[in-house]
Design an enzyme around this catalytic site. Sequence first.
Site, PDB file in Angstrom:
ATOM      1  N   LYS A  35      34.451  42.347  41.729  1.00 30.66           N
ATOM      2  CA  LYS A  35      34.207  43.438  40.699  1.00 30.66           C
ATOM      3  C   LYS A  35      32.462  43.648  40.567  1.00 30.66           C
ATOM      4  O   LYS A  35      32.111  44.418  40.558  1.00 30.66           O
ATOM      5  CB  LYS A  35      34.779  43.445  39.297  1.00 30.66           C
ATOM      6  CG  LYS A  35      36.082  43.309  39.518  1.00 30.66           C
ATOM      7  CD  LYS A  35      37.089  43.242  37.997  1.00 30.66           C
ATOM      8  CE  LYS A  35      38.452  43.248  38.222  1.00 30.66           C
ATOM      9  NZ  LYS A  35      39.130  42.984  36.782  1.00 30.66           N
ATOM     10  N   ALA A  68      35.229  40.688  34.461  1.00 37.08           N
ATOM     11  CA  ALA A  68      36.155  39.847  34.179  1.00 37.08           C
ATOM     12  C   ALA A  68      37.328  40.211  34.692  1.00 37.08           C
ATOM     13  O   ALA A  68      37.731  41.351  35.176  1.00 37.08           O
ATOM     14  CB  ALA A  68      36.174  39.627  32.714  1.00 37.08           C
ATOM     15  N   ASP A  69      38.261  39.340  35.081  1.00 36.25           N
ATOM     16  CA  ASP A  69      39.929  39.216  35.270  1.00 36.25           C
ATOM     17  C   ASP A  69      40.645  38.253  34.606  1.00 36.25           C
ATOM     18  O   ASP A  69      39.975  36.980  34.871  1.00 36.25           O
ATOM     19  CB  ASP A  69      39.888  39.509  36.812  1.00 36.25           C
ATOM     20  CG  ASP A  69      41.235  40.021  37.250  1.00 36.25           C
ATOM     21  OD1 ASP A  69      41.071  41.170  37.414  1.00 36.25           O
ATOM     22  OD2 ASP A  69      41.967  39.152  37.579  1.00 36.25           O
ATOM     23  N   THR A  70      41.635  38.601  34.256  1.00 39.56           N
ATOM     24  CA  THR A  70      42.489  37.904  33.526  1.00 39.56           C
ATOM     25  C   THR A  70      43.889  37.721  33.977  1.00 39.56           C
ATOM     26  O   THR A  70      44.272  39.035  34.481  1.00 39.56           O
ATOM     27  CB  THR A  70      42.579  38.083  31.867  1.00 39.56           C
ATOM     28  OG1 THR A  70      41.464  38.244  31.298  1.00 39.56           O
ATOM     29  CG2 THR A  70      43.647  37.350  31.371  1.00 39.56           C
ATOM     30  N   GLY A  92      38.377  34.571  34.566  1.00 38.37           N
ATOM     31  CA  GLY A  92      37.060  34.530  35.350  1.00 38.37           C
ATOM     32  C   GLY A  92      35.978  35.397  34.839  1.00 38.37           C
ATOM     33  O   GLY A  92      36.562  36.524  34.714  1.00 38.37           O
TER      34      GLY A  92
END
Length: 193
Positions: A59, A76-78, A113
């Site tokens: 991203k 961010a990525d969850t 992250g």
Amino acid sequence: MLNNIAKYKILLGSKSPRRRELLEMLRIPFTVCNIPGIEESYPEDMPPQNVPQYLSEVKANAFLKRLKSDELVITADTLVVLGDKIFGKPKSHQEAIEMLMELSGREHQVITGVTLATHTTRTSFTTTTDVKFAEITPDEAEYYVDSFSPLDKAGAYGIQEWIGGVAVESIHGSFYNVMGLPIHRLYQELKQF
């Protein structure tokens, strides 16, 4: 606070209302921006715990092409991980119920992250929180999905919603990480940026 980043215009590269709400807690000015259509795929053999940081970097890379020299983007990525199985956002009402029933009575990890990037500097990190779900019934799972429509949430649940109150027995780690942005760790990283 965070005077070291005052020279930057902060961009939150996310359409998540929860991430926006959490970043507002830091009381720094920022702008929400979104690039539609970023391909969120990852290598099939990648260990699940590495996937969120990898995707946050993907991203950030998409934003770098548009980023001005005085801008800092936060991406961010969850994901929810149960054993070696990754739970992203459910694609349907039925898949959301199935995810919740798989999590029922078990402990899973919520991994986020995060990447902070400018044209000249980049840092990425991962935060993991262990979440223990109580046993829930199919009726409870269906009620939650019908009432709260969690199709935009990894693992098909939001800890801050009804399901968090009735199903989350315990958490070990950051509560805010489970919401989608580990705000304590982000603050520490911004102080060092």
